[in-house]
Scaffold this motif. Structure first.
Motif, PDB file in Angstrom:
ATOM      1  N   GLU A   9       0.988  -1.048  -0.056  1.00 61.44           N
ATOM      2  CA  GLU A   9       0.114   0.065  -0.177  1.00 61.44           C
ATOM      3  C   GLU A   9       0.861   1.323  -0.131  1.00 61.44           C
ATOM      4  O   GLU A   9       0.705   2.371  -0.690  1.00 61.44           O
ATOM      5  CB  GLU A   9      -0.827  -0.096   1.217  1.00 61.44           C
ATOM      6  CG  GLU A   9      -2.039  -0.966   1.207  1.00 61.44           C
ATOM      7  CD  GLU A   9      -2.973  -0.656  -0.073  1.00 61.44           C
ATOM      8  OE1 GLU A   9      -3.246   0.668  -0.388  1.00 61.44           O
ATOM      9  OE2 GLU A   9      -3.327  -1.523  -0.654  1.00 61.44           O
ATOM     10  N   TYR A  10       1.886   1.189   0.593  1.00 61.10           N
ATOM     11  CA  TYR A  10       2.888   2.459   0.779  1.00 61.10           C
ATOM     12  C   TYR A  10       3.347   2.777  -0.697  1.00 61.10           C
ATOM     13  O   TYR A  10       3.348   3.931  -1.257  1.00 61.10           O
ATOM     14  CB  TYR A  10       3.917   2.172   1.748  1.00 61.10           C
ATOM     15  CG  TYR A  10       4.838   3.264   1.845  1.00 61.10           C
ATOM     16  CD1 TYR A  10       4.823   4.594   2.326  1.00 61.10           C
ATOM     17  CD2 TYR A  10       6.119   3.195   1.105  1.00 61.10           C
ATOM     18  CE1 TYR A  10       5.702   5.588   2.529  1.00 61.10           C
ATOM     19  CE2 TYR A  10       6.990   4.294   1.143  1.00 61.10           C
ATOM     20  CZ  TYR A  10       6.994   5.251   1.696  1.00 61.10           C
ATOM     21  OH  TYR A  10       7.799   6.307   1.623  1.00 61.10           O
ATOM     22  N   MET A  11       3.907   1.826  -1.547  1.00 60.38           N
ATOM     23  CA  MET A  11       4.355   1.966  -2.492  1.00 60.38           C
ATOM     24  C   MET A  11       3.433   2.620  -3.695  1.00 60.38           C
ATOM     25  O   MET A  11       3.497   3.158  -4.477  1.00 60.38           O
ATOM     26  CB  MET A  11       5.099   0.383  -3.117  1.00 60.38           C
ATOM     27  CG  MET A  11       5.443   0.616  -4.720  1.00 60.38           C
ATOM     28  SD  MET A  11       6.193  -0.676  -5.310  1.00 60.38           S
ATOM     29  CE  MET A  11       7.548  -1.297  -4.158  1.00 60.38           C
ATOM     30  N   LEU A  12       2.111   2.024  -3.605  1.00 63.64           N
ATOM     31  CA  LEU A  12       1.076   2.189  -4.524  1.00 63.64           C
ATOM     32  C   LEU A  12       0.568   3.949  -4.019  1.00 63.64           C
ATOM     33  O   LEU A  12       0.358   4.643  -5.073  1.00 63.64           O
ATOM     34  CB  LEU A  12      -0.271   1.369  -4.351  1.00 63.64           C
ATOM     35  CG  LEU A  12      -1.445   1.775  -4.807  1.00 63.64           C
ATOM     36  CD1 LEU A  12      -1.314   1.588  -6.303  1.00 63.64           C
ATOM     37  CD2 LEU A  12      -2.608   0.869  -4.405  1.00 63.64           C
ATOM     38  N   GLU A  13       0.658   4.059  -2.566  1.00 62.91           N
ATOM     39  CA  GLU A  13       0.285   5.617  -2.486  1.00 62.91           C
ATOM     40  C   GLU A  13       1.496   6.480  -2.936  1.00 62.91           C
ATOM     41  O   GLU A  13       1.171   7.791  -3.527  1.00 62.91           O
ATOM     42  CB  GLU A  13       0.557   5.616  -0.657  1.00 62.91           C
ATOM     43  CG  GLU A  13       0.004   7.003  -0.345  1.00 62.91           C
ATOM     44  CD  GLU A  13       0.240   7.020   1.132  1.00 62.91           C
ATOM     45  OE1 GLU A  13       0.301   8.213   1.671  1.00 62.91           O
ATOM     46  OE2 GLU A  13       0.200   6.102   1.924  1.00 62.91           O
ATOM     47  N   GLN A  14       2.738   6.169  -2.952  1.00 68.19           N
ATOM     48  CA  GLN A  14       3.659   6.928  -3.433  1.00 68.19           C
ATOM     49  C   GLN A  14       3.565   6.997  -5.012  1.00 68.19           C
ATOM     50  O   GLN A  14       3.880   8.225  -5.334  1.00 68.19           O
ATOM     51  CB  GLN A  14       4.997   6.542  -3.096  1.00 68.19           C
ATOM     52  CG  GLN A  14       5.639   6.377  -1.410  1.00 68.19           C
ATOM     53  CD  GLN A  14       5.286   7.811  -0.986  1.00 68.19           C
ATOM     54  OE1 GLN A  14       5.960   8.696  -1.415  1.00 68.19           O
ATOM     55  NE2 GLN A  14       4.766   8.090   0.122  1.00 68.19           N
TER      56      GLN A  14
END
Length: 126
Positions: A9-14
């Motif tokens: 999720e963090y990578m997607l958000e970035q």
């Protein structure tokens, strides 16, 4: 444009944040893999002679692909499907001699009636 990522999720958000910073980006939409249709298109030009055309054609039919060009020395085959299907087909064609290959990369649409809300976007490009 379709961008496929594998990550948390963090990578997607970035990635979403970075895309939304770009001036040319109008809208970023995340597609749920369980509620979307994903396909890739590939064109594969294979060396083919009188001895190999029938076996290549048989493989083409099994993969539900299409022969889109044919001459005395080669065949050009169009195939659509998921990445694994395309890769499997290409691997089966390697012994015949692949002359050229082009792949579109994955493209996707959400299943069902719902579509991306693009109201007003057309007027920006008119």
């Amino acid at each position: 444009m379709t961008i496929v990522i594998i990550g948390d999720e963090y990578m997607l958000e970035q990635i979403n944040k970075q895309l939304n910073k770009l001036v040319e980006v109008i809208k970023v939409v995340e597609l749920d893999t369980n509620k979307s249709v994903y396909r890739e298109l590939a064109l594969v030009k294979v060396t083919a002679d009188m001895n190999t055309k029938s076996s290549i054609t048989e493989t083409v039919n099994i993969f539900r692909a299409n022969i889109v060009d044919l001459n005395n020395k080669s065949m050009t085959i169009e195939i659509t499907g998921d990445e694994e299907k395309i890769s499997a087909f290409i691997n089966l064609m390697k012994p015949y001699g692949i002359k050229e290959t082009v792949r579109t990369g994955v493209t996707a649409l959400e299943r069902g009636f719902k579509s991306i809300d693009i109201e007003g976007i057309e007027s920006k490009f008119a």
